[in-house]
Design an enzyme around this catalytic site. Structure first.
Site, PDB file in Angstrom:
ATOM      1  N   GLY A  98      38.333  29.446  34.457  1.00 45.17           N
ATOM      2  CA  GLY A  98      37.271  28.478  33.814  1.00 45.17           C
ATOM      3  C   GLY A  98      37.383  27.093  34.535  1.00 45.17           C
ATOM      4  CE  LYS A  99      39.161  28.345  40.224  1.00 40.89           C
ATOM      5  NZ  LYS A  99      39.526  29.605  39.598  1.00 40.89           N
ATOM      6  N   GLY A 147      32.859  33.115  41.988  1.00 39.88           N
ATOM      7  CA  GLY A 147      31.589  33.149  41.032  1.00 39.88           C
ATOM      8  C   GLY A 147      32.028  32.032  39.904  1.00 39.88           C
ATOM      9  CG  HIS A 148      33.403  28.385  40.734  1.00 42.94           C
ATOM     10  ND1 HIS A 148      33.563  27.814  41.742  1.00 42.94           N
ATOM     11  CD2 HIS A 148      34.317  29.336  40.793  1.00 42.94           C
ATOM     12  CE1 HIS A 148      34.870  28.116  42.269  1.00 42.94           C
ATOM     13  NE2 HIS A 148      35.212  29.121  41.631  1.00 42.94           N
ATOM     14  CB  THR A 149      30.008  30.948  35.030  1.00 40.39           C
ATOM     15  OG1 THR A 149      30.215  32.199  35.536  1.00 40.39           O
ATOM     16  CG2 THR A 149      28.832  31.306  34.084  1.00 40.39           C
ATOM     17  CG  ASP A 176      37.615  35.465  37.329  1.00 41.90           C
ATOM     18  OD1 ASP A 176      36.712  34.872  38.027  1.00 41.90           O
ATOM     19  OD2 ASP A 176      38.195  36.395  37.643  1.00 41.90           O
ATOM     20  CB  THR A 217      31.596  37.504  42.341  1.00 41.72           C
ATOM     21  OG1 THR A 217      31.522  36.344  42.416  1.00 41.72           O
ATOM     22  CG2 THR A 217      30.853  38.018  43.733  1.00 41.72           C
ATOM     23  CB  THR A 218      32.050  42.582  41.583  1.00 41.34           C
ATOM     24  OG1 THR A 218      33.039  42.029  40.441  1.00 41.34           O
ATOM     25  CG2 THR A 218      32.430  41.874  42.831  1.00 41.34           C
ATOM     26  CD  GLN A 276      38.856  33.036  45.796  1.00 43.27           C
ATOM     27  OE1 GLN A 276      39.229  32.288  46.631  1.00 43.27           O
ATOM     28  NE2 GLN A 276      37.182  33.364  45.696  1.00 43.27           N
ATOM     29  NE  ARG A 284      36.294  37.789  35.195  1.00 45.45           N
ATOM     30  CZ  ARG A 284      35.569  36.858  34.582  1.00 45.45           C
ATOM     31  NH1 ARG A 284      35.706  36.213  33.663  1.00 45.45           N
ATOM     32  NH2 ARG A 284      34.551  36.091  35.535  1.00 45.45           N
ATOM     33  CE  LYS A 313      34.005  23.215  28.871  1.00 50.58           C
ATOM     34  NZ  LYS A 313      33.989  23.610  27.586  1.00 50.58           N
TER      35      LYS A 313
HETATM   36  P1  IMP Z   1      38.563  39.418  48.254  1.00 43.88           P
HETATM   37  O1  IMP Z   1      38.837  37.742  48.042  1.00 43.88           O
HETATM   38  O2  IMP Z   1      37.139  39.623  47.812  1.00 43.88           O
HETATM   39  O3  IMP Z   1      38.916  39.855  49.632  1.00 43.88           O
HETATM   40  O4  IMP Z   1      39.407  40.184  47.102  1.00 43.88           O
HETATM   41  C1  IMP Z   1      40.749  39.986  47.165  1.00 43.88           C
HETATM   42  C2  IMP Z   1      41.235  40.046  45.620  1.00 43.88           C
HETATM   43  O5  IMP Z   1      40.954  38.678  44.961  1.00 43.88           O
HETATM   44  C3  IMP Z   1      40.456  41.119  44.620  1.00 43.88           C
HETATM   45  O6  IMP Z   1      41.393  41.430  43.543  1.00 43.88           O
HETATM   46  C4  IMP Z   1      39.475  40.171  43.889  1.00 43.88           C
HETATM   47  O7  IMP Z   1      38.920  40.919  42.762  1.00 43.88           O
HETATM   48  C5  IMP Z   1      40.128  38.956  43.755  1.00 43.88           C
HETATM   49  N1  IMP Z   1      39.254  37.902  43.918  1.00 43.88           N
HETATM   50  C6  IMP Z   1      38.455  37.229  44.656  1.00 43.88           C
HETATM   51  N2  IMP Z   1      37.544  36.397  44.512  1.00 43.88           N
HETATM   52  C7  IMP Z   1      37.846  36.066  43.180  1.00 43.88           C
HETATM   53  C8  IMP Z   1      37.434  35.192  42.078  1.00 43.88           C
HETATM   54  O8  IMP Z   1      36.713  34.501  42.323  1.00 43.88           O
HETATM   55  N3  IMP Z   1      37.976  35.456  40.714  1.00 43.88           N
HETATM   56  C9  IMP Z   1      38.705  36.680  40.484  1.00 43.88           C
HETATM   57  N4  IMP Z   1      39.091  37.386  41.474  1.00 43.88           N
HETATM   58  C10 IMP Z   1      38.724  37.175  42.729  1.00 43.88           C
END
Ligand code: IMP
Length: 439
Positions: free
Chosen positions: A22-23, A47-49, A20, A307-308, A231, A312, A25
């Site tokens: 800011g990649k 989740g890339h915004t 997260d 994504t969720t 990530q 944060r 952008k």
């Molecule tokens: P998973 O990738 O869904 O298995 O999650 C493993 C860990 O990576 C968790 O702490 C998630 O919140 C974190 N995570 C996965 N994808 C992202 C992302 O795109 N941004 C930030 N944290 C992420």
């Protein structure tokens, strides 16, 4: 304006923190100057915004470069691809006028994330209770487990329906046993899964390629590539804060193994870091602020998962962690994002070392027990109150910010090449105030 002065470059963009940063952008801005944009790991957990003309678009599996006409976007073999999610994303983008069918290419070696991966991810997390990882519940861990356990199903398998059927039946036997008997959950419907996946395969079949050949040909022709990591380094399966990580190589090595090209093609690796730190999910976070500052930062920086939707966790910039990310990835330059969010804080702290059992340490510990007992040692900077979101040159930055940025550069010995001061494509400029003269 961000530019490579028309140099034909292939480069990798990586998150230098816990994701997260800011990649998206940065990828969006730089994709204007490349021909190919590739995702090499992760899946729909990302989740890339991107915000353009006041419209917010969130990408999960498709590279955000797809917004640029005539750019080829690639999903590499290192990704675990959820085809049902992919179709939703394609339909959404097509409705926005994006020509996804002509711009997207998928590796035939990409592993497919199937419905049982998601169910198992959720069931395992629920069962772990207090020791859960805090995953995105998208099935990422179980999909990579099957890949490494050699029971995965790849894109190419879907082109051989009888093989796919046979393999799925044999794999699902074990998965449904686990779901039913161990987790007390409903089993998956194999026939529906086969039907859904073969239907999608028909729709996307023209996008699928034997990627090493496709890329070698394009790169040899002089086309240039941007490989985008999902990530961040501290969520990397090998170099992150294991086990509170994702299940793939989000750091630099993932780009070669996740696409099928050698390192000789890459000229540069750029890291993206926020001017502070955030983390979603569980795991140690030495510079976490706690109340009330975290709530202010979260609100100002809109720090909620793309994504969720989860809030944060927020904290000050951690230079121990950032320097470590610079070593792991060999960054040629950094992009500093969201420095505007720190405006109007009375002071800005930056962590320069950890205090552990009476000793000062400046190396990122491998032990989670040690890391969770580390206390940050801060260097305090004077805050600034001016609105910097309209600034278009580093020379216009308040002196306090210049000092802050130069301190970071000096500490990590990597130039901060770009500074981003807002969500929009236009709110970014070169850091001409860098202590490294040749940027
Ligand atoms: P998973 O990738 O869904 O298995 O999650 C493993 C860990 O990576 C968790 O702490 C998630 O919140 C974190 N995570 C996965 N994808 C992202 C992302 O795109 N941004 C930030 N944290 C992420």
């Amino acid at each position: 304006m961000v530019s490579f002065k028309n140099k034909k470059k292939n480069f990798i963009i990586i998150g230098a923190q816990w994701g997260d940063e800011g990649k998206a952008k940065m990828v969006d801005v730089l994709s204007e100057q490349v021909d190919l944009i590739a995702r090499y790991q992760g899946g729909s957990n990302a989740g890339h915004t991107v915000v353009t003309q006041n419209k917010k678009i969130v990408f999960h599996q498709i590279p955000s470069g797809i917004l640029r006409k005539n750019k080829i976007c690639i999903i590499g073999n290192g990704v675990v691809l959820d085809l049902i999610e992919l179709m939703t994303e394609i339909e959404y983008l097509e409705n926005c006028g994006v020509d996804v069918f002509n711009q997207l290419i998928i590796s035939d070696r990409t592993h497919i994330l199937l419905p049982y991966h998601r169910l198992l991810d959720q069931a395992r997390e629920n069962q772990k209770g207090g020791s859960k990882i805090g995953t995105t519940n998208r099935g990422i861990g179980p999909a990579y487990m099957d890949k490494m356990g050699r029971t995965g199903i790849r894109m190419i398998d879907l082109f051989e329906p009888s093989y796919f059927r046979k393999k799925l039946y044999s794999v699902v036997k074990e998965k449904n046993f686990l779901l039913r008997k161990y987790f007390q959950k409903s089993p998956i419907d194999v026939e529906k899964t086969i039907h859904d996946h073969l239907r999608i395969t028909k729709k996307i079949k023209l996008m699928v390629r034997n990627m090493p050949y496709f890329l070698e040909k394009k790169l040899s022709m002089g086309k240039n590539l941007l490989a985008e990591g999902a990530q961040g380094t501290l969520l990397d399966i090998d170099f992150g804060t294991y086990p509170y990580v994702t299940s793939s190589n989000a750091s630099v090595g993932g780009a070669c193994t996740g696409l099928g090209i050698g390192p000789k093609w890459f000229n540069d690796v750029y890291g993206v870091t926020k001017a502070y730190t955030t983390r979603v999910g569980e795991g140690p976070f030495p510079t976490e602020m706690g109340a009330p500052l975290d709530a202010i930062l979260r609100e100002k920086g809109a720090e909620f998962g793309a994504t969720t939707g989860r809030p944060r966790r927020c904290g000050w910039l951690d230079l121990v962690a950032l320097k470590y990310a610079c070593y792991v990835n060999g960054f040629s330059g950094l992009l500093l994002t969201k420095i505007d969010v720190l405006s109007s804080f009375e002071y800005v702290d930056v962590c320069v070392a950890y205090q552990y059992q009476g000793n000062l340490i400046t190396e990122m510990p491998s032990s989670l027990t040690v890391l969770s007992q580390c206390r940050p040692v801060y260097r305090r900077f004077e805050g600034w109150s001016s609105d910097i979101t309209k600034i278009t040159s580093a020379l216009e930055l308040p002196t306090q910010i210049k000092k802050y940025i130069q301190f970071i550069e000096k500490a990590v010995q990597v130039p901060i090449i770009w500074v981003s001061v807002g969500q929009d494509r236009k709110q970014i400029f070169k850091n001409t105030a860098s202590i490294f003269l040749k940027i």
